[in-house]
Design a protein around this motif. Structure first.
Motif, PDB file in Angstrom:
ATOM      1  N   UNK A  19      40.556  27.711  51.258  1.00  0.00           N
ATOM      2  CA  UNK A  19      39.763  28.759  50.584  1.00  0.00           C
ATOM      3  C   UNK A  19      39.163  28.262  49.272  1.00  0.00           C
ATOM      4  N   UNK A  20      39.639  27.125  48.788  1.00  0.00           N
ATOM      5  CA  UNK A  20      39.247  26.605  47.464  1.00  0.00           C
ATOM      6  C   UNK A  20      39.527  27.627  46.358  1.00  0.00           C
ATOM      7  N   UNK A  21      40.645  28.327  46.518  1.00  0.00           N
ATOM      8  CA  UNK A  21      41.109  29.272  45.498  1.00  0.00           C
ATOM      9  C   UNK A  21      42.535  28.899  45.124  1.00  0.00           C
ATOM     10  N   UNK A  22      42.976  29.294  43.917  1.00  0.00           N
ATOM     11  CA  UNK A  22      44.296  28.875  43.439  1.00  0.00           C
ATOM     12  C   UNK A  22      45.394  29.927  43.541  1.00  0.00           C
ATOM     13  N   UNK A  23      45.036  31.188  43.375  1.00  0.00           N
ATOM     14  CA  UNK A  23      46.100  32.196  43.251  1.00  0.00           C
ATOM     15  C   UNK A  23      46.673  32.593  44.616  1.00  0.00           C
ATOM     16  N   UNK A  24      47.943  32.938  44.599  1.00  0.00           N
ATOM     17  CA  UNK A  24      48.569  33.481  45.803  1.00  0.00           C
ATOM     18  C   UNK A  24      49.243  34.806  45.432  1.00  0.00           C
ATOM     19  N   UNK A  25      49.397  35.653  46.422  1.00  0.00           N
ATOM     20  CA  UNK A  25      50.060  36.938  46.168  1.00  0.00           C
ATOM     21  C   UNK A  25      51.300  37.020  47.042  1.00  0.00           C
ATOM     22  N   UNK A  26      52.432  37.301  46.393  1.00  0.00           N
ATOM     23  CA  UNK A  26      53.667  37.473  47.151  1.00  0.00           C
ATOM     24  C   UNK A  26      54.335  38.791  46.788  1.00  0.00           C
TER      25      UNK A  26
ATOM     26  N   UNK B  96      45.756  46.444  46.245  1.00  0.00           N
ATOM     27  CA  UNK B  96      44.334  46.713  45.967  1.00  0.00           C
ATOM     28  C   UNK B  96      43.996  46.330  44.528  1.00  0.00           C
ATOM     29  N   UNK B  97      44.887  46.697  43.607  1.00  0.00           N
ATOM     30  CA  UNK B  97      44.656  46.385  42.193  1.00  0.00           C
ATOM     31  C   UNK B  97      44.590  44.872  41.977  1.00  0.00           C
ATOM     32  N   UNK B  98      45.464  44.141  42.674  1.00  0.00           N
ATOM     33  CA  UNK B  98      45.462  42.674  42.532  1.00  0.00           C
ATOM     34  C   UNK B  98      44.112  42.094  42.946  1.00  0.00           C
ATOM     35  N   UNK B  99      43.523  42.672  43.999  1.00  0.00           N
ATOM     36  CA  UNK B  99      42.216  42.162  44.448  1.00  0.00           C
ATOM     37  C   UNK B  99      41.087  42.557  43.484  1.00  0.00           C
ATOM     38  N   UNK B 100      41.317  43.611  42.718  1.00  0.00           N
ATOM     39  CA  UNK B 100      40.342  43.966  41.676  1.00  0.00           C
ATOM     40  C   UNK B 100      40.498  43.010  40.495  1.00  0.00           C
ATOM     41  N   UNK B 101      41.739  42.847  40.041  1.00  0.00           N
ATOM     42  CA  UNK B 101      42.009  42.006  38.862  1.00  0.00           C
ATOM     43  C   UNK B 101      41.678  40.542  39.112  1.00  0.00           C
ATOM     44  N   UNK B 102      41.870  40.087  40.327  1.00  0.00           N
ATOM     45  CA  UNK B 102      41.684  38.653  40.629  1.00  0.00           C
ATOM     46  C   UNK B 102      40.674  38.473  41.757  1.00  0.00           C
ATOM     47  N   UNK B 103      39.556  39.125  41.609  1.00  0.00           N
ATOM     48  CA  UNK B 103      38.526  39.097  42.640  1.00  0.00           C
ATOM     49  C   UNK B 103      38.107  37.659  42.968  1.00  0.00           C
ATOM     50  N   UNK B 104      38.055  37.350  44.267  1.00  0.00           N
ATOM     51  CA  UNK B 104      37.643  36.027  44.762  1.00  0.00           C
ATOM     52  C   UNK B 104      38.522  34.875  44.265  1.00  0.00           C
ATOM     53  N   UNK B 105      39.747  35.195  43.826  1.00  0.00           N
ATOM     54  CA  UNK B 105      40.637  34.129  43.350  1.00  0.00           C
ATOM     55  C   UNK B 105      41.877  33.963  44.220  1.00  0.00           C
TER      56      UNK B 105
END
Ligand SMILES: *Cc1c(COP(=O)(O)O)cnc(C)c1O
Length: 430
Positions: A132-139, A190-199
């Motif tokens: 994805x060429x992105x750095x963040x992960x969500x767990x 949902x909030x995580x995808x707002x705060x870290x959009x495209x990351x």
């Protein structure tokens, strides 16, 4: 019950290993007392150094779905090792295990074998980031994914038992790449995808969280994760190291019929030897070296002896009714336990799925998040564990760990266990 030899061995081990063990939860810290040193296992039974015999529900923390020293697995290991234990070159056995898995699992097309669950997850995360060429992960809080740096952020399993929320030695900069939210919380995701959009490279979840209690999720929540990942071009990673080949041959993906982007496996896949695996579509897997530029390697990866053990074990798992029978045994055990309780035990429940069970001290109908586990209730588990050991029943030494029923458990085992459980529970709940 005699414990002299285990106690002496543990004293010695403490001179050699931190806490006397090579993996923390084995030290019995959350239940107290001395860990039993195991001498041998056969079928559903284990024997400790003092010669005490137990019916085992730990099953090496999940891998031993056929029980200990299964004849077919042992024969496969012996035959293979006679011809050498490792070559660092490809062998036909890798193809054979891959074929067995891939022809029976529509959720993955290409795989890579590694040597542990931790390694599988660590590599899968790198793949997700590389792809994805992105750095963040969500767990999720309450899911355990092994001990790689990116994932030791408020991890469950042993860590929760010790009351830590993360490990020393993990740089702050790593922690900053890992977003942690509660299970069953769509708003937080949902909030995580707002705060870290495209990351966000991937969401990683144990679709059947079983390392911090058994936190069964709503299918709708897992489907929500699938959908939000697709919308955001984020990969969905199912960590099925514990649920893979346990809840049916296709694990949680098959159980819920949800297609993740990457799946990790371990435990059962190696027939009791160290094997892990990650898999995905042919397209995503083409990013792994030497085909692609995501590097990942292993001296003992695809080890022939471990492959042979895996083939032998998984072949048994594919037999008709294998999983249905395991589930029936588990349901039988749980129902018998309550028949054996003289007292009405209101605030004690068994949660289970397939052949996994977890005893929780709660009035709640469901426990879906780590936060909903009553830490204080673990005092009951301490007593329960000791009383069960005294009655020849071996459970993993922590109330946050699940139990496993295996193919080798007999009707007689289950009836004995239920009787012991009934007695032990009454004492534990006093
Ligand atoms: C056990 C487990 C791991 C770690 O596997 P190891 O083989 O202990 O490194 C990772 N994820 C899940 C879901 C597990 O159950």
């Amino acid at each position: 019950m005699k414990r002299d030899k285990s106690i002496a061995l543990f004293e010695k081990a403490k001179q050699y290993f931190p806490g006397g063990v090579n993996s923390p939860v084995r030290a019995f810290r959350s239940v107290g007392g001395t860990p039993l040193f195991i001498q041998k296992g056969k079928g559903s039974h284990i024997w400790d150094a003092d010669g005490n015999e137990f019916i085992d529900y730990c099953g090496s923390w999940g891998p031993l779905i056929l029980g200990h020293a299964n004849n077919k697995v042992v024969d496969a290991i012996k035959t293979t090792v006679e011809n050498g234990s490792s070559f660092g070159a490809p062998t036909a056995l890798e193809n054979e295990l891959a074929e067995l898995i891939l022809s029976n699992n529509k959720y993955i097309q290409k795989i890579r074998f590694v040597s542990s669950g931790t390694e599988a997850v660590m590599s899968a995360i790198r793949l997700a980031r590389g792809y994805t060429k992105r750095n963040k992960i969500l767990k999720f809080e309450g899911c355990y994914h092994g001990h790689s740096d990116s994932l030791l952020v408020k991890a469950g399993s042993g860590l929760v038992t010790f009351g830590n929320t993360s490990s020393a030695g993990v740089p702050e900069s790593f922690v900053n790449e890992t977003i942690v939210v509660s299970l069953d919380n769509e708003a937080a995701v949902k909030q995580a995808f707002v705060d870290f959009k495209d990351q966000i490279a991937c969401i990683i979840i144990e679709p059947i969280p079983a390392n911090n209690g058994l936190l069964l999720q709503r299918k709708e929540f897992l489907q929500f994760l699938r959908d939000i990942c697709t919308e955001n071009k984020t990969l969905l990673l199912f960590d099925e190291v514990i649920s893979g080949f346990r809840i049916g041959f296709t694990g949680a993906a098959g159980y819920y019929n949800i297609q993740p982007d990457i799946i990790t496996y371990g435990k059962i896949i190696g027939g009791g030897l160290p094997v892990g695996m990650y898999g995905s579509s042919a397209e995503i897997m083409s990013n792994i070296s030497p085909e692609g530029n995501v590097y990942q390697a292993g001296t003992l990866s695809g080890n022939p002896v471990a492959m042979a053990a895996g083939i032998a074990q998984l072949t048994e798992c594919l037999k008709p009714n294998f999983y249905k029978d395991l589930e029936s045994k588990t349901q039988f055990l749980i129902s018998q336990i309550f028949l054996n309780c003289k007292l009405q035990i209101a605030n004690c429940k068994f949660f289970s799925i397939g052949s996994i069970f977890w005893i929780a001290f709660t009035n709640a109908e469901h426990i879906r998040t780590a936060e909903n586990i009553d830490v204080d209730s673990m005092k009951h588990f301490r007593v329960l564990h000791k009383e069960l050991l005294d009655r020849d029943i071996y459970l993993g030494p922590s109330g946050y760990e699940v139990g496993f029923v295996c193919e080798a458990h007999t009707q007689d085992d289950l009836i004995k266990t239920a009787k012991a459980f009934g007695e032990a529970l009454e004492i534990a709940m006093q």
